[in-house]
Write an enzyme that holds these catalytic residues in place. Structure first.
Site, mmCIF file in Angstrom:
data_model
loop_
_atom_site.group_PDB
_atom_site.id
_atom_site.type_symbol
_atom_site.label_atom_id
_atom_site.label_comp_id
_atom_site.label_asym_id
_atom_site.label_seq_id
_atom_site.Cartn_x
_atom_site.Cartn_y
_atom_site.Cartn_z
ATOM 1 N N GLN A 255 0.823 -1.213 0.000
ATOM 2 C CA GLN A 255 0.000 0.000 0.000
ATOM 3 C C GLN A 255 0.853 1.257 0.000
ATOM 4 O O GLN A 255 0.520 2.247 -0.640
ATOM 5 C CB GLN A 255 -0.925 0.002 1.216
ATOM 6 C CG GLN A 255 -2.079 -0.964 1.103
ATOM 7 C CD GLN A 255 -2.918 -0.708 -0.135
ATOM 8 O OE1 GLN A 255 -3.551 0.332 -0.268
ATOM 9 N NE2 GLN A 255 -2.920 -1.648 -1.063
ATOM 10 N N HIS A 258 1.765 2.986 -3.301
ATOM 11 C CA HIS A 258 0.771 3.707 -4.102
ATOM 12 C C HIS A 258 1.162 5.163 -4.278
ATOM 13 O O HIS A 258 0.966 5.751 -5.345
ATOM 14 C CB HIS A 258 -0.612 3.629 -3.436
ATOM 15 C CG HIS A 258 -1.424 2.465 -3.899
ATOM 16 N ND1 HIS A 258 -1.928 2.358 -5.170
ATOM 17 C CD2 HIS A 258 -1.839 1.355 -3.253
ATOM 18 C CE1 HIS A 258 -2.607 1.232 -5.300
ATOM 19 N NE2 HIS A 258 -2.559 0.606 -4.144
ATOM 20 N N GLU A 322 -9.386 1.298 4.988
ATOM 21 C CA GLU A 322 -9.834 0.860 3.668
ATOM 22 C C GLU A 322 -9.612 -0.646 3.535
ATOM 23 O O GLU A 322 -10.497 -1.387 3.132
ATOM 24 C CB GLU A 322 -9.044 1.607 2.597
ATOM 25 C CG GLU A 322 -9.364 1.171 1.179
ATOM 26 C CD GLU A 322 -8.412 1.772 0.156
ATOM 27 O OE1 GLU A 322 -8.756 1.742 -1.038
ATOM 28 O OE2 GLU A 322 -7.331 2.256 0.539
ATOM 29 N N HIS A 323 -8.399 -1.086 3.850
ATOM 30 C CA HIS A 323 -8.061 -2.511 3.847
ATOM 31 C C HIS A 323 -7.613 -2.901 5.254
ATOM 32 O O HIS A 323 -6.792 -2.207 5.853
ATOM 33 C CB HIS A 323 -6.913 -2.812 2.882
ATOM 34 C CG HIS A 323 -7.106 -2.292 1.495
ATOM 35 N ND1 HIS A 323 -6.545 -1.105 1.047
ATOM 36 C CD2 HIS A 323 -7.798 -2.803 0.458
ATOM 37 C CE1 HIS A 323 -6.891 -0.910 -0.209
ATOM 38 N NE2 HIS A 323 -7.649 -1.917 -0.598
ATOM 39 N N ASP A 356 -6.969 -6.568 -4.484
ATOM 40 C CA ASP A 356 -6.762 -5.448 -5.398
ATOM 41 C C ASP A 356 -6.934 -5.864 -6.854
ATOM 42 O O ASP A 356 -7.273 -5.044 -7.699
ATOM 43 C CB ASP A 356 -5.349 -4.885 -5.218
ATOM 44 C CG ASP A 356 -5.324 -3.646 -4.342
ATOM 45 O OD1 ASP A 356 -6.392 -3.199 -3.904
ATOM 46 O OD2 ASP A 356 -4.219 -3.130 -4.099
ATOM 47 N N HIS A 415 -54.016 15.687 1.408
ATOM 48 C CA HIS A 415 -53.572 14.298 1.442
ATOM 49 C C HIS A 415 -54.736 13.391 1.834
ATOM 50 O O HIS A 415 -54.971 12.345 1.220
ATOM 51 C CB HIS A 415 -52.434 14.116 2.463
ATOM 52 C CG HIS A 415 -51.087 14.530 1.954
ATOM 53 N ND1 HIS A 415 -50.782 15.829 1.637
ATOM 54 C CD2 HIS A 415 -49.956 13.801 1.716
ATOM 55 C CE1 HIS A 415 -49.522 15.898 1.226
ATOM 56 N NE2 HIS A 415 -48.999 14.666 1.264
#
Length: 425
Positions: A255, A258, A322-323, A356, A415
């Site tokens: 990660q 990235h 996230e992970h 991924d 109504h």
């Protein structure tokens, strides 16, 4: 990576902060770019592409000839890998398609809900330092399964004005209808407002850096739907005495590479593991082509030594990664305690990189703590749920007085009358 031992709960909030740019400055920059695209369309997109990507573009849309050329130039083994991943993603996501079920809430009152595809969707595929063609599979497959009629893809070109061949091959494989050479904020603006070349869409999908995330959030305020605020990638790893230091280090680096604004978190039970992982990080980092980016990400990252397993899980739920990787023998048991995470990887042989690319689950996931409220992308992300109801005369007679009483109590006489005029004998 900085190490913290059993920090007090009062410190968790500050220690778990992600690296962010100054919000007001970021919004001002992004807002100006969006306004340029809105006002000048293709001309602005081309100018901004030259400015930010150093690419002079004459035609924004990728031609059929370029797609054929890309497919022919791509390694056959990579093509097979992409198609294998696509098949797994299709298998997993196809199970998410639900059938319409009619419910009779009381005699003569029938209600049902139907999934209807969003007609025009836009996919943003980061390029920059890494051409994320895998994201095309993660977005294009569920979009097609949902039945979206127009799937527009934007991705930043290289300095030669081209997109990576794998991006074009994957786009064709999943059925993307139009591909454009545009990246960053200008791509988000083009899909949000529409230009002479790039169609306006109803919902924008895809990850990106803080500028792209900010752009998505700003256009959302103007009525364009987005998948989620998906910013820089992140991973949290929980490791106990059964973990393999080399595996843990590899997951953290997967990660960190990235980008410099990514973040990784390691939570360990035993302090002795910290030194072992750090040694592996040093060794593996030195061999990475993207080691400079990964090293900067590690500077933004932290290691927590938490003696108690339950407390460790509470901290991880607070971080809402996230992970999340559970590198331990009792991962199945611990997984039941996870309440905040985008996607979870159990055990020693479930690296995050499998998710991924090819296991079948989606890798477009909530970051920056949004996993507390958001889910990852699925087929549901590409559809609207429309409810229907149909009443017989008998059904309206049965439910009518209930509606009248409630409407009258709220002071909404019209109504009540909409029911009354139909039920007066």
């Amino acid at each position: 990576m900085k190490v913290f031992e059993n920090p007090a709960r009062s410190e968790w909030n500050s220690l778990l902060q992600r690296p962010v740019a100054e919000a007001a400055k970021l919004e001002a920059i992004v807002g100006d770019i969006l306004q340029q695209v809105k006002a000048r369309g293709d001309e602005a997109v081309k100018e901004l592409t030259l400015r930010f990507d150093k690419a002079a573009i004459t035609e924004l849309q990728v031609s059929e000839a370029e797609i054929r050329e890309a497919s022919a130039s791509l390694d056959e083994a990579l093509k097979t890998a992409i198609l294998t991943a696509k098949a797994n993603i299709e298998t997993f996501h196809r199970k998410q398609i639900t059938q319409t079920e009619m419910v009779e809430t009381m005699p003569g009152v029938h209600c049902w809900r139907r999934s209807v595809a969003i007609e025009k969707v836009g996919l943003y595929i980061p390029g920059g330092t890494a051409p994320l063609f895998s994201t095309i599979l993660m977005l294009g497959v569920p979009a097609r399964l949902a039945g979206c009629k127009e799937i527009v893809l934007c991705s930043p070109p290289d300095k030669a004005g081209k997109l990576h061949p794998a991006i074009l091959f994957a786009a064709e494989a999943v059925g993307v209808t139009k591909v454009f050479k545009a990246g960053g904020v200008q791509a988000i603006g083009a899909m949000a407002y529409g230009t002479e070349s790039i169609p306006q869409v109803s919902k924008i999908f895809g990850p990106g850096n803080q500028y792209v995330t900010c752009a998505k959030q700003l256009v959302q305020q103007q009525g364009i739907a987005i998948d989620m605020p998906a910013g820089p990638s992140e991973v949290a790893v929980y490791a106990d005495a059964t973990a393999h230091p080399a595996f843990v280090a590899a997951d953290l680096l997967s990660q960190a590479e990235h980008g410099s604004d990514s973040q990784v978190i390691l939570v360990v039970r035993e302090k002795a593991l910290v030194e072992q992982v750090q040694k592996e990080l040093e060794t593996q980092l030195a061999a990475l082509p993207r080691k400079d980016l990964a090293a900067k990400a590690l500077d933004n990252s932290k290691i927590f030594v938490i003696d108690d397993e339950s407390t460790a899980m509470e901290l991880l739920n607070e971080y809402a990664a996230e992970h999340l990787i559970l590198a331990c023998d009792n991962a199945g048991e611990l997984a039941r305690q996870v309440i905040n995470a985008g996607s979870v990887f159990l055990g020693h042989y479930s690296p995050e990189s499998v998710g991924d690319y090819a296991s079948g689950t989606n890798h477009t996931l909530p970051t920056n703590g949004y996993a507390k409220a958001y889910s990852g992308v699925s087929v549901d992300s590409f559809v609207k749920k429309i409810t229907f109801q149909q009443l017989t005369r008998q059904g309206l007679q049965m439910i009518g007085r209930t509606v009248e009483l409630m409407a009258e109590a709220e002071g909404l006489e019209a109504h009540a009358n909409a029911v009354r005029v139909r039920t007066i004998k």
